[in-house]
Design a protein around this motif. Structure first.
Motif, PDB file in Angstrom:
ATOM      1  N   LYS A 191      64.935  92.017   8.717  1.00  0.00           N
ATOM      2  CA  LYS A 191      65.779  91.322   9.696  1.00  0.00           C
ATOM      3  C   LYS A 191      65.363  89.858   9.813  1.00  0.00           C
ATOM      4  CE  LYS A 191      68.525  93.118  12.196  1.00  0.00           C
ATOM      5  NZ  LYS A 191      69.988  93.337  12.045  1.00  0.00           N
ATOM      6  N   GLY A 192      64.960  89.270   8.702  1.00  0.00           N
ATOM      7  CA  GLY A 192      64.673  87.847   8.694  1.00  0.00           C
ATOM      8  C   GLY A 192      63.466  87.439   9.513  1.00  0.00           C
ATOM      9  N   GLY A 193      62.476  88.327   9.639  1.00  0.00           N
ATOM     10  CA  GLY A 193      61.246  87.990  10.352  1.00  0.00           C
ATOM     11  C   GLY A 193      61.191  88.482  11.785  1.00  0.00           C
ATOM     12  N   LYS A 194      62.260  89.124  12.276  1.00  0.00           N
ATOM     13  CA  LYS A 194      62.243  89.625  13.649  1.00  0.00           C
ATOM     14  C   LYS A 194      61.199  90.733  13.802  1.00  0.00           C
ATOM     15  CE  LYS A 194      67.132  88.735  14.718  1.00  0.00           C
ATOM     16  NZ  LYS A 194      68.421  89.354  15.084  1.00  0.00           N
ATOM     17  N   PRO A 195      60.590  90.835  14.980  1.00  0.00           N
ATOM     18  CA  PRO A 195      59.651  91.933  15.210  1.00  0.00           C
ATOM     19  C   PRO A 195      60.314  93.293  14.994  1.00  0.00           C
ATOM     20  CG  PRO A 195      59.416  90.278  16.919  1.00  0.00           C
ATOM     21  CD  PRO A 195      60.628  89.894  16.125  1.00  0.00           C
ATOM     22  N   TRP A 196      59.510  94.259  14.591  1.00  0.00           N
ATOM     23  CA  TRP A 196      59.992  95.597  14.276  1.00  0.00           C
ATOM     24  C   TRP A 196      59.124  96.616  15.013  1.00  0.00           C
ATOM     25  CZ3 TRP A 196      56.419  98.587  11.393  1.00  0.00           C
ATOM     26  CH2 TRP A 196      55.327  97.877  10.901  1.00  0.00           C
ATOM     27  N   LEU A 197      59.444  97.888  14.851  1.00  0.00           N
ATOM     28  CA  LEU A 197      58.690  98.945  15.524  1.00  0.00           C
ATOM     29  C   LEU A 197      58.061  99.877  14.489  1.00  0.00           C
ATOM     30  CD1 LEU A 197      61.231 100.055  18.297  1.00  0.00           C
ATOM     31  CD2 LEU A 197      59.352  98.415  18.515  1.00  0.00           C
ATOM     32  N   LEU A 198      56.778 100.139  14.620  1.00  0.00           N
ATOM     33  CA  LEU A 198      56.145 101.230  13.882  1.00  0.00           C
ATOM     34  C   LEU A 198      56.431 102.486  14.693  1.00  0.00           C
ATOM     35  CD1 LEU A 198      54.438 102.380  11.637  1.00  0.00           C
ATOM     36  CD2 LEU A 198      52.396 101.747  12.907  1.00  0.00           C
ATOM     37  N   LEU A 199      57.438 103.242  14.270  1.00  0.00           N
ATOM     38  CA  LEU A 199      57.938 104.337  15.095  1.00  0.00           C
ATOM     39  C   LEU A 199      57.171 105.634  14.880  1.00  0.00           C
ATOM     40  CD1 LEU A 199      60.116 104.207  17.230  1.00  0.00           C
ATOM     41  CD2 LEU A 199      61.735 105.157  15.589  1.00  0.00           C
ATOM     42  N   GLU A 200      56.596 105.786  13.693  1.00  0.00           N
ATOM     43  CA  GLU A 200      55.762 106.964  13.431  1.00  0.00           C
ATOM     44  C   GLU A 200      54.555 106.572  12.594  1.00  0.00           C
ATOM     45  OE1 GLU A 200      57.326 110.494  11.684  1.00  0.00           O
ATOM     46  OE2 GLU A 200      59.188 110.432  12.833  1.00  0.00           O
ATOM     47  N   GLN A 201      53.426 107.151  12.934  1.00  0.00           N
ATOM     48  CA  GLN A 201      52.220 107.157  12.109  1.00  0.00           C
ATOM     49  C   GLN A 201      51.395 108.331  12.596  1.00  0.00           C
ATOM     50  OE1 GLN A 201      49.260 104.108  12.802  1.00  0.00           O
ATOM     51  NE2 GLN A 201      50.077 103.644  14.822  1.00  0.00           N
ATOM     52  N   ALA A 202      50.379 108.706  11.845  1.00  0.00           N
ATOM     53  CA  ALA A 202      49.541 109.835  12.238  1.00  0.00           C
ATOM     54  C   ALA A 202      48.346 109.338  13.035  1.00  0.00           C
ATOM     55  CB  ALA A 202      49.057 110.587  11.005  1.00  0.00           C
ATOM     56  N   PRO A 203      48.075 109.927  14.214  1.00  0.00           N
ATOM     57  CA  PRO A 203      46.835 109.576  14.912  1.00  0.00           C
ATOM     58  C   PRO A 203      45.590 109.908  14.094  1.00  0.00           C
ATOM     59  CG  PRO A 203      48.360 110.693  16.389  1.00  0.00           C
ATOM     60  CD  PRO A 203      48.927 110.822  15.004  1.00  0.00           C
ATOM     61  N   SER A 204      45.667 110.983  13.308  1.00  0.00           N
ATOM     62  CA  SER A 204      44.549 111.336  12.430  1.00  0.00           C
ATOM     63  C   SER A 204      45.109 111.919  11.134  1.00  0.00           C
ATOM     64  CB  SER A 204      43.592 112.305  13.131  1.00  0.00           C
ATOM     65  OG  SER A 204      42.416 112.491  12.362  1.00  0.00           O
ATOM     66  N   ALA A 205      44.970 113.216  10.903  1.00  0.00           N
ATOM     67  CA  ALA A 205      45.419 113.812   9.639  1.00  0.00           C
ATOM     68  C   ALA A 205      46.904 114.151   9.680  1.00  0.00           C
ATOM     69  CB  ALA A 205      44.615 115.070   9.347  1.00  0.00           C
ATOM     70  N   VAL A 206      47.535 114.142   8.501  1.00  0.00           N
ATOM     71  CA  VAL A 206      48.885 114.682   8.367  1.00  0.00           C
ATOM     72  C   VAL A 206      48.775 116.144   7.921  1.00  0.00           C
ATOM     73  CG1 VAL A 206      49.866 112.424   7.851  1.00  0.00           C
ATOM     74  CG2 VAL A 206      49.117 113.892   5.963  1.00  0.00           C
ATOM     75  N   SER A 207      49.912 116.762   7.629  1.00  0.00           N
ATOM     76  CA  SER A 207      49.887 118.189   7.279  1.00  0.00           C
ATOM     77  C   SER A 207      50.531 118.484   5.932  1.00  0.00           C
ATOM     78  CB  SER A 207      50.629 118.990   8.360  1.00  0.00           C
ATOM     79  OG  SER A 207      51.966 118.524   8.482  1.00  0.00           O
ATOM     80  N   TRP A 208      50.967 117.446   5.205  1.00  0.00           N
ATOM     81  CA  TRP A 208      51.818 117.691   4.044  1.00  0.00           C
ATOM     82  C   TRP A 208      51.220 117.237   2.711  1.00  0.00           C
ATOM     83  CZ3 TRP A 208      52.368 112.653   2.791  1.00  0.00           C
ATOM     84  CH2 TRP A 208      52.445 111.724   3.847  1.00  0.00           C
ATOM     85  N   ARG A 209      50.012 116.689   2.715  1.00  0.00           N
ATOM     86  CA  ARG A 209      49.343 116.370   1.450  1.00  0.00           C
ATOM     87  C   ARG A 209      48.568 117.600   0.961  1.00  0.00           C
ATOM     88  NH1 ARG A 209      48.098 111.077   4.160  1.00  0.00           N
ATOM     89  NH2 ARG A 209      49.474 109.560   3.146  1.00  0.00           N
ATOM     90  N   PRO A 210      48.241 117.659  -0.340  1.00  0.00           N
ATOM     91  CA  PRO A 210      47.421 118.792  -0.823  1.00  0.00           C
ATOM     92  C   PRO A 210      46.101 118.918  -0.059  1.00  0.00           C
ATOM     93  CG  PRO A 210      48.361 117.597  -2.683  1.00  0.00           C
ATOM     94  CD  PRO A 210      48.673 116.789  -1.453  1.00  0.00           C
ATOM     95  N   VAL A 211      45.488 117.767   0.250  1.00  0.00           N
ATOM     96  CA  VAL A 211      44.291 117.727   1.084  1.00  0.00           C
ATOM     97  C   VAL A 211      44.541 116.687   2.169  1.00  0.00           C
ATOM     98  CG1 VAL A 211      41.818 117.267   1.185  1.00  0.00           C
ATOM     99  CG2 VAL A 211      42.800 118.369  -0.843  1.00  0.00           C
ATOM    100  N   ASN A 212      44.447 117.104   3.437  1.00  0.00           N
ATOM    101  CA  ASN A 212      44.814 116.240   4.557  1.00  0.00           C
ATOM    102  C   ASN A 212      43.563 115.738   5.269  1.00  0.00           C
ATOM    103  OD1 ASN A 212      47.831 116.538   4.482  1.00  0.00           O
ATOM    104  ND2 ASN A 212      47.247 118.681   4.677  1.00  0.00           N
ATOM    105  N   VAL A 213      43.113 114.562   4.857  1.00  0.00           N
ATOM    106  CA  VAL A 213      41.877 113.975   5.364  1.00  0.00           C
ATOM    107  C   VAL A 213      42.150 113.318   6.713  1.00  0.00           C
ATOM    108  CG1 VAL A 213      40.124 112.222   4.910  1.00  0.00           C
ATOM    109  CG2 VAL A 213      41.015 113.620   3.028  1.00  0.00           C
TER     110      VAL A 213
END
Length: 666
Positions: free
Chosen positions: A297-319
């Motif tokens: 959007k031409g440099g406008k601020p955006w939102l990080l709407l999802e990230q994992a607080p720690s481990a995810v559940s969908w990798r072969p090994v979830n560190v």
């Protein structure tokens, strides 16, 4: 922004109250306030609870939930719920379910189980969105509409008869006549001529290679088909709740969807980002993705709407993320333009496919390490509220074109190893290591704000886009172009005269023959025993006015130009005919950076693993290593510690500083 959108930096995450007894809600809201949560996303997977049957609607629970958030001053990012159709809908009409290229109909039991061209799905989704919009448009908790969820995550295409009919309609609008389509698709090859649009089908599984232009148009169509659904929902929301901003969560640099086009149809760009804690260099890839989100959007601020607080559940090994990493990576997103730091999810699930995915409130509850970090970081974000709204200024840009990406990764090319993200990464990594801010731009962008433009690959290059690049260089700009560029036009037809096609005069070179390098082999580029080595790709390059900066020093092309520079008007254009890693590419880019007078964030380079980012008057220093780091800084006040900073700063392992610098600094 709507008048309900909170000021400052948003903090919170997805909340799925339908997974919990209602008596849990009050406890959750109390804990959200304790953690400093300002916004929650709700309703992402609530379609079946809102509409348990065809004629049955249940909004009472959502009314109570919205009222609860409003009463406690927590804003709501209200999702439309359309990403996961309920069982009754797919049993009412099984044509809602998507079909693979092999003719297999995918079943209910996961999510995103719908055909983008299904009229029944579109009608049902539109009805749901209209009811939500009418009911909650004026609700005091509503701050943002969240359309769907991660478009294309599981289903990017469908090959059913409805999709085929929609594809033919799209082709008719694009080409008007079947004769024009035959020319664009090159159907004289292999007797593929079409007598009418009715004869055309999607590129289902075939005996051999499928027409490459058909595949390219199919990629274009599939992005359009999903965008059509997004626009349908957006128009309903705009009709019933004008002024409330709209977003849909992107998935970083995602191949299937042309995010330049998608971003035009939303007020706020948002992203879901899941770098791997097991990869010590994953923060570089995250920075790349965040720069793209800011650029959409031409440099406008955006939102990080999802990230994992720690481990995810969908990798072969979830560190899991070690203590401090969640904070550091969140600050990294903030440093690159995010005005919201959100997570998936608030309360950790007890059942379902993501029950082992971490949350802000883990299974162990408030006694857990994760909860303590949740509360601490919420308090820190309040001290950084003034950063919201500030922008990054970049002097360099990277050209990204989804059309070229799709065409590059087509079939039957000289090498299947030429993949966009793998080609891009060394270029970005070299700039990142030098602390050079960079924007991404589409090929039709105005390039004049930038001192240096980088094109790691432009396999597909339209004549009009090449004209823009040429005019930019002629007017005094500086270009660095990577290999296998200017090869084909918008129909995936080879440019007359060979690569680099319409950039031939600008670059002052022509490619005589592509020379891919076999797996496991390399060729030296430049003189000396310590000369860098190219892998994957090289080219038999002929200079047509360009000076040779580096030559091949081994292999079949020994003595031929490898890296060139050409003066064009008041600017210059460099061409790299080979693939180099970041360490080897860095010195090549240094010459262009110096000539273009592109400045790094700091005069003195931070130590390896320390990231320096300037967002407006705020200097972010982020230590991605597990050891202390002594780094150059700028005078000012560290908003995290409240301490005064001078020209140097010591950061602890995974440490960070956010320095409000003096207005006169750089």
């Amino acid at each position: 922004m709507s008048h309900h959108f909170p000021a400052g930096i948003q903090y919170g995450g997805d909340y799925n109250p339908e997974q919990w007894p209602e008596e849990t809600w009050a406890e959750d809201v109390k804990l959200m306030q304790e953690a400093g949560v300002t916004m929650v996303t709700i309703g992402v997977f609530s379609w079946a609870k809102i509409q348990p049957d065809y004629l049955c609607w249940e909004f009472d629970w959502l009314d109570r939930l919205m009222d609860l958030f409003a009463a406690h001053g927590i804003a709501v990012d209200l999702a439309t719920g359309t990403a996961s159709p309920p069982a009754w809908l797919v049993r009412l009409d099984e044509d809602v379910l998507p079909v693979t290229a092999d003719g297999v109909r995918l079943e209910f039991g996961s999510r995103q189980h719908y055909c983008p061209s299904s009229s029944e799905y579109c009608k049902a989704a539109g009805k749901l969105v209209r009811k939500l919009a009418k009911r909650y448009a004026q609700h005091p908790a509503l701050a943002l509409w969240h359309i769907h969820n991660e478009y294309g995550d599981h289903v990017t295409e469908c090959f059913c008869p409805a999709s085929a009919a929609r594809f033919r309609e799209w082709l008719k609008r694009r080409y008007t006549t079947v004769e024009a389509l035959n020319h664009a698709w090159g159907t004289a090859f292999w007797s593929q001529h079409y007598g009418s649009f009715k004869q055309i089908e999607p590129p289902r599984t075939a005996p051999g290679p499928v027409n490459p232009t058909q595949l390219l148009d199919w990629r274009r169509f599939c992005s359009y088909a999903l965008l059509r659904l997004h626009r349908m929902e957006r128009e309903i929301l705009r009709e019933h709740s004008p002024g409330v901003p709209v977003t849909t969560n992107f998935m970083s640099m995602f191949k299937a969807l042309d995010y330049w086009e998608w971003a035009r149809h939303e007020e706020i760009v948002s992203d879901d980002a899941y770098p791997d804690p097991a990869d010590p260099a994953s923060y570089v890839g995250a920075a790349l993705n965040y720069d793209l989100m800011r650029s959409l959007k031409g440099g406008k601020p955006w939102l990080l709407l999802e990230q994992a607080p720690s481990a995810v559940s969908w990798r072969p090994v979830n560190v899991p993320k070690p203590p401090g990493l969640q904070r550091l990576w969140s600050l990294q997103a903030l440093s690159r333009g995010a005005d919201g730091i959100m997570y998936f999810q608030w309360r950790q699930s007890r059942a379902g496919a993501e029950k082992f995915h971490s949350a802000l409130l883990p299974h162990r509850g408030t006694a857990s390490r994760g909860w303590q970090e949740t509360v601490r970081f919420g308090a820190e974000l309040k001290r950084l509220a003034e950063v919201a709204g500030s922008r990054i200024t970049a002097q360099a840009a990277i050209v990204l074109d989804w059309d070229s990406w799709w065409a590059l990764e087509g079939t039957d090319h000289p090498s299947e190893r030429m993949r966009w993200r793998e080609l891009l990464r060394p270029w970005y990594e070299a700039l990142h290591a030098r602390g050079v801010a960079v924007d991404f731009v589409p090929p039709h962008a105005d390039l004049t704000p930038y001192r240096l433009v980088l094109a790691p690959n432009l396999y597909l290059l339209r004549a009009e886009h090449a004209g823009r690049i040429a005019a930019y260089v002629h007017g005094g700009g500086h270009l660095v172009c990577g290999p296998f560029s200017g090869v084909v036009d918008e129909h995936d037809h080879l440019h007359t005269g060979g690569a680099p096609g319409p950039l031939r005069q600008v670059l002052g070179v022509v490619v005589d023959e592509f020379w891919p390098i076999p797996d496991g082999e390399t060729v030296r580029v430049g003189a000396g025993a310590d000369a860098p080595e190219a892998s994957v790709w090289s080219e038999w390059l002929v200079a047509e006015g360009a000076e040779t900066l580096l030559s091949y020093a081994s292999g079949s092309l020994a003595g031929q130009p490898a890296v060139t520079r050409n003066v064009w008007g008041r600017g210059s254009a460099r061409y790299l005919s080979c693939h180099l890693d970041a360490d080897a590419l860095g010195p090549v880019l240094d010459g262009a950076l110096t000539e273009a007078e592109v400045l790094p964030v700091l005069d003195g380079a931070p130590p390896a693993g320390v990231e320096a980012v300037r967002r407006g008057p705020y200097l972010f220093l982020l230590n991605h290593t597990d050891r202390e780091a002594d780094t150059p800084a700028l005078p000012g006040t560290d908003l995290l510690s409240g301490e005064q900073v001078h020209d140097r700063l010591r950061l602890g392992p995974l440490g960070a500083a956010v320095i409000r610098t003096a207005p006169s600094e750089r």
